[in-house]
Design a protein around this motif. Sequence first.
Motif, PDB file in Angstrom:
ATOM      1  N   GLN A   1       0.763  -1.101  -0.042  1.00  0.00           N
ATOM      2  CA  GLN A   1       0.018  -0.128   0.006  1.00  0.00           C
ATOM      3  C   GLN A   1       0.928   1.178   0.281  1.00  0.00           C
ATOM      4  O   GLN A   1       1.987   1.325   0.620  1.00  0.00           O
ATOM      5  CB  GLN A   1      -0.938   0.141   1.110  1.00  0.00           C
ATOM      6  N   GLY A   2       0.449   2.286  -0.620  1.00  0.00           N
ATOM      7  CA  GLY A   2       1.210   3.534  -0.832  1.00  0.00           C
ATOM      8  C   GLY A   2       0.308   4.707  -0.961  1.00  0.00           C
ATOM      9  O   GLY A   2      -0.795   4.455  -1.255  1.00  0.00           O
ATOM     10  N   ILE A   3       0.769   5.763  -1.097  1.00  0.00           N
ATOM     11  CA  ILE A   3       0.291   7.026  -1.324  1.00  0.00           C
ATOM     12  C   ILE A   3       0.953   7.415  -3.082  1.00  0.00           C
ATOM     13  O   ILE A   3       1.769   7.708  -3.305  1.00  0.00           O
ATOM     14  CB  ILE A   3       0.441   8.210  -0.567  1.00  0.00           C
ATOM     15  N   VAL A   4      -0.256   7.606  -3.869  1.00  0.00           N
ATOM     16  CA  VAL A   4      -0.133   8.117  -4.969  1.00  0.00           C
ATOM     17  C   VAL A   4      -0.338   9.598  -5.355  1.00  0.00           C
ATOM     18  O   VAL A   4      -1.342  10.179  -4.626  1.00  0.00           O
ATOM     19  CB  VAL A   4      -1.056   7.469  -6.106  1.00  0.00           C
ATOM     20  N   LYS A   5       0.615  10.322  -5.778  1.00  0.00           N
ATOM     21  CA  LYS A   5       0.496  11.809  -5.900  1.00  0.00           C
ATOM     22  C   LYS A   5       1.074  12.223  -7.205  1.00  0.00           C
ATOM     23  O   LYS A   5       2.067  11.656  -7.814  1.00  0.00           O
ATOM     24  CB  LYS A   5       0.972  12.521  -4.861  1.00  0.00           C
ATOM     25  N   GLY A   6       0.623  13.543  -7.733  1.00  0.00           N
ATOM     26  CA  GLY A   6       1.379  13.796  -9.112  1.00  0.00           C
ATOM     27  C   GLY A   6       2.574  14.188  -9.085  1.00  0.00           C
ATOM     28  O   GLY A   6       3.067  14.721  -7.744  1.00  0.00           O
ATOM     29  N   GLU A   7       3.471  14.327 -10.039  1.00  0.00           N
ATOM     30  CA  GLU A   7       4.832  14.762 -10.119  1.00  0.00           C
ATOM     31  C   GLU A   7       4.613  16.120 -10.462  1.00  0.00           C
ATOM     32  O   GLU A   7       4.185  16.385 -11.503  1.00  0.00           O
ATOM     33  CB  GLU A   7       5.729  13.702 -10.663  1.00  0.00           C
ATOM     34  N   ARG A   8       5.559  16.804  -9.605  1.00  0.00           N
ATOM     35  CA  ARG A   8       5.533  18.394 -10.029  1.00  0.00           C
ATOM     36  C   ARG A   8       6.114  18.748 -11.533  1.00  0.00           C
ATOM     37  O   ARG A   8       5.514  19.393 -12.145  1.00  0.00           O
ATOM     38  CB  ARG A   8       6.250  19.305  -8.813  1.00  0.00           C
ATOM     39  N   ALA A   9       7.274  17.963 -11.889  1.00  0.00           N
ATOM     40  CA  ALA A   9       7.917  18.473 -12.974  1.00  0.00           C
ATOM     41  C   ALA A   9       7.974  17.292 -13.924  1.00  0.00           C
ATOM     42  O   ALA A   9       8.969  16.669 -14.021  1.00  0.00           O
ATOM     43  CB  ALA A   9       9.199  19.147 -12.709  1.00  0.00           C
ATOM     44  N   THR A  10       7.061  17.390 -14.610  1.00  0.00           N
ATOM     45  CA  THR A  10       7.095  16.066 -15.641  1.00  0.00           C
ATOM     46  C   THR A  10       7.093  16.716 -17.051  1.00  0.00           C
ATOM     47  O   THR A  10       6.663  17.831 -17.220  1.00  0.00           O
ATOM     48  CB  THR A  10       5.974  15.155 -15.307  1.00  0.00           C
ATOM     49  N   GLY A  11       7.315  15.965 -17.895  1.00  0.00           N
ATOM     50  CA  GLY A  11       7.356  16.344 -19.287  1.00  0.00           C
ATOM     51  C   GLY A  11       6.242  16.836 -19.990  1.00  0.00           C
ATOM     52  O   GLY A  11       4.932  16.762 -19.398  1.00  0.00           O
ATOM     53  N   ALA A  12       6.030  17.392 -21.115  1.00  0.00           N
ATOM     54  CA  ALA A  12       4.943  17.744 -21.856  1.00  0.00           C
ATOM     55  C   ALA A  12       4.061  16.586 -22.217  1.00  0.00           C
ATOM     56  O   ALA A  12       2.726  16.872 -22.589  1.00  0.00           O
ATOM     57  CB  ALA A  12       5.460  18.455 -23.138  1.00  0.00           C
ATOM     58  N   GLY A  13       4.524  15.455 -22.431  1.00  0.00           N
ATOM     59  CA  GLY A  13       3.749  14.343 -22.913  1.00  0.00           C
ATOM     60  C   GLY A  13       2.731  14.061 -21.882  1.00  0.00           C
ATOM     61  O   GLY A  13       1.739  14.748 -21.198  1.00  0.00           O
ATOM     62  N   ILE A  14       2.618  12.535 -21.501  1.00  0.00           N
ATOM     63  CA  ILE A  14       1.771  12.252 -20.698  1.00  0.00           C
ATOM     64  C   ILE A  14       2.157  12.379 -19.146  1.00  0.00           C
ATOM     65  O   ILE A  14       3.148  11.885 -18.843  1.00  0.00           O
ATOM     66  CB  ILE A  14       1.245  10.990 -20.678  1.00  0.00           C
ATOM     67  N   PRO A  15       1.693  13.190 -18.083  1.00  0.00           N
ATOM     68  CA  PRO A  15       2.161  13.672 -16.924  1.00  0.00           C
ATOM     69  C   PRO A  15       2.196  12.145 -16.094  1.00  0.00           C
ATOM     70  O   PRO A  15       1.174  11.394 -16.315  1.00  0.00           O
ATOM     71  CB  PRO A  15       1.320  14.763 -16.294  1.00  0.00           C
ATOM     72  N   THR A  16       3.085  11.982 -15.392  1.00  0.00           N
ATOM     73  CA  THR A  16       3.404  10.833 -14.549  1.00  0.00           C
ATOM     74  C   THR A  16       2.997  11.146 -13.005  1.00  0.00           C
ATOM     75  O   THR A  16       2.786  12.221 -12.687  1.00  0.00           O
ATOM     76  CB  THR A  16       4.564  10.039 -14.556  1.00  0.00           C
ATOM     77  N   LEU A  17       2.508  10.194 -12.404  1.00  0.00           N
ATOM     78  CA  LEU A  17       2.246  10.005 -10.931  1.00  0.00           C
ATOM     79  C   LEU A  17       3.632   9.151 -10.304  1.00  0.00           C
ATOM     80  O   LEU A  17       4.048   8.482 -10.570  1.00  0.00           O
ATOM     81  CB  LEU A  17       1.195   9.220 -10.881  1.00  0.00           C
ATOM     82  N   GLY A  18       3.412   9.515  -8.947  1.00  0.00           N
ATOM     83  CA  GLY A  18       4.589   8.667  -8.114  1.00  0.00           C
ATOM     84  C   GLY A  18       3.969   8.000  -7.070  1.00  0.00           C
ATOM     85  O   GLY A  18       3.014   8.568  -6.600  1.00  0.00           O
ATOM     86  N   LEU A  19       4.298   6.633  -6.764  1.00  0.00           N
ATOM     87  CA  LEU A  19       3.645   6.156  -5.643  1.00  0.00           C
ATOM     88  C   LEU A  19       4.788   5.832  -4.884  1.00  0.00           C
ATOM     89  O   LEU A  19       5.826   5.042  -4.930  1.00  0.00           O
ATOM     90  CB  LEU A  19       3.388   4.648  -6.081  1.00  0.00           C
ATOM     91  N   GLY A  20       4.594   6.618  -3.539  1.00  0.00           N
ATOM     92  CA  GLY A  20       5.557   6.623  -2.490  1.00  0.00           C
ATOM     93  C   GLY A  20       4.822   5.895  -1.329  1.00  0.00           C
ATOM     94  O   GLY A  20       4.047   5.362  -1.211  1.00  0.00           O
TER      95      GLY A  20
END
Lengths: 184, 273
Positions: free
Chosen positions: B188-207
């Motif tokens: 189990q973890g916490i998903v949140k958006g990544e601040r500085a991602t490229g112009a394509g599909i923005p990625t998420l981070g599972l921390g």
Amino acid sequence: MIFFLLLLLLQFVALIVQHHIPQLPMIGCRVLLMQIIMLYAAIALPLPGMLVATFLGGFMWDALHSQMAGEAYEISLGWSIALYTVLGAIMAGFRPMFRRGRWEIHCLLTGFLVCLMVLAEYVVISIRREPVQFIFNRDVAWRIGGAGLIATLLSPLVFFVLNYVAVLTGYDPQPERHTKTKRR
Amino acid sequence: MIRERLGYIIGGIGAVLLIFTLWYFSNPRRAAHAQAGFLGIISPFLKQGSSLQRHYASKKESLKTFDELEAEVKRLRIANKELSATNQALRGMEAENNRLRGALGYRERAAFQLMPARIIARDSSTWYQKITIDRGSEELIEPDQAVLTESGLVGKTTNVISAHSAQVILITDENCRISATVEGTSEQGIVKGERATGAGIPTLGLGFLRKQAKLRPGMIVYTSGVGGVFPYGVPIGTIEEFRMRELDSYATIKPAVDLSTIEDVFVVISDTK
């Protein structure tokens, strides 16, 4: 007066239009039309006009984008008014040149100031969000620089159209353009 | 004399007004009130702009031939029947599942309804990821309701602007945090958006994953249902990259939904309302 009201209306319209323009592919930056018109107002209008234009621009921007983080706003409403007023004042400092018919440096300055706006937002967000970290990579640089670049490229066209509209409404934003300056 | 000092006088008045404005809006309640007022004014224009865009897109669509349209209608009818049948079966399974959970003494999982909504505007700022939908207080929309599509999670409602419009924060925004679980594991973890991602599909981070977690690219990440905002088992995305850090593990996720192209979404409304 008509042109002043028209500029305020155009700021509102530009805000709606830019809401429907997606992120630019490849670089991910935004087209900030409202900010370009606001900066034009800063050089085309006298001081009170500049203050009203930046106030309206800052308020509309914050009202549209500010978001709550818990109980409080992440960036408090009104913050952009202060930022835009300062940047508008810098732009207004170059008004005498604009009145004499020059526009090239103003277009470059528009791009630079738009860059500063986006950068300032990023810095404040970086400070306000937990954990506090300042990530500055190529993507961030493109988002900031790209917005400025687009503003620089668009501003001659926007300035030209708005100058034309000004003349149609009976206001001359460059009254000294035919006056010859004496050179020693 | 007065004319010379006019600039200073106007500047002074401007500065006083600015300080007053900043002080006035430092109270979140007053700021929220002003924001709601402005959004109420602008939302009809955004809606109009959105319908114009749709009209233009539908003009392009209308260039299809009659045969193509007939084939599409046929395909959609079959898909509709399939989905209705699946939905029926799942409703039965949900009822059975709740009955069995009740027999085991577990808390009954809340049933929910889906309210279809249209996206009328996307955020035009550089650093925020938000959309505006055409459903508001009159359709029982409230802050903190999950928003999804048939492919997966989209975000959650944050601000109900008017009777027929509300703002949704997307999962790719750094401020949207989701409790998540990984397919086939107990991680189990916490998903949140990544601040500085490229112009394509923005990625998420599972921390906040265990350091010993063993995840691999391709695994699907679902909502865990913890926290009560997002229902259990909605796909969030697929793991693209996994790495161990000093204190925990971290995975980069590709969102299940292409957030840049979606036009219609569903808002999760609790059945109790």
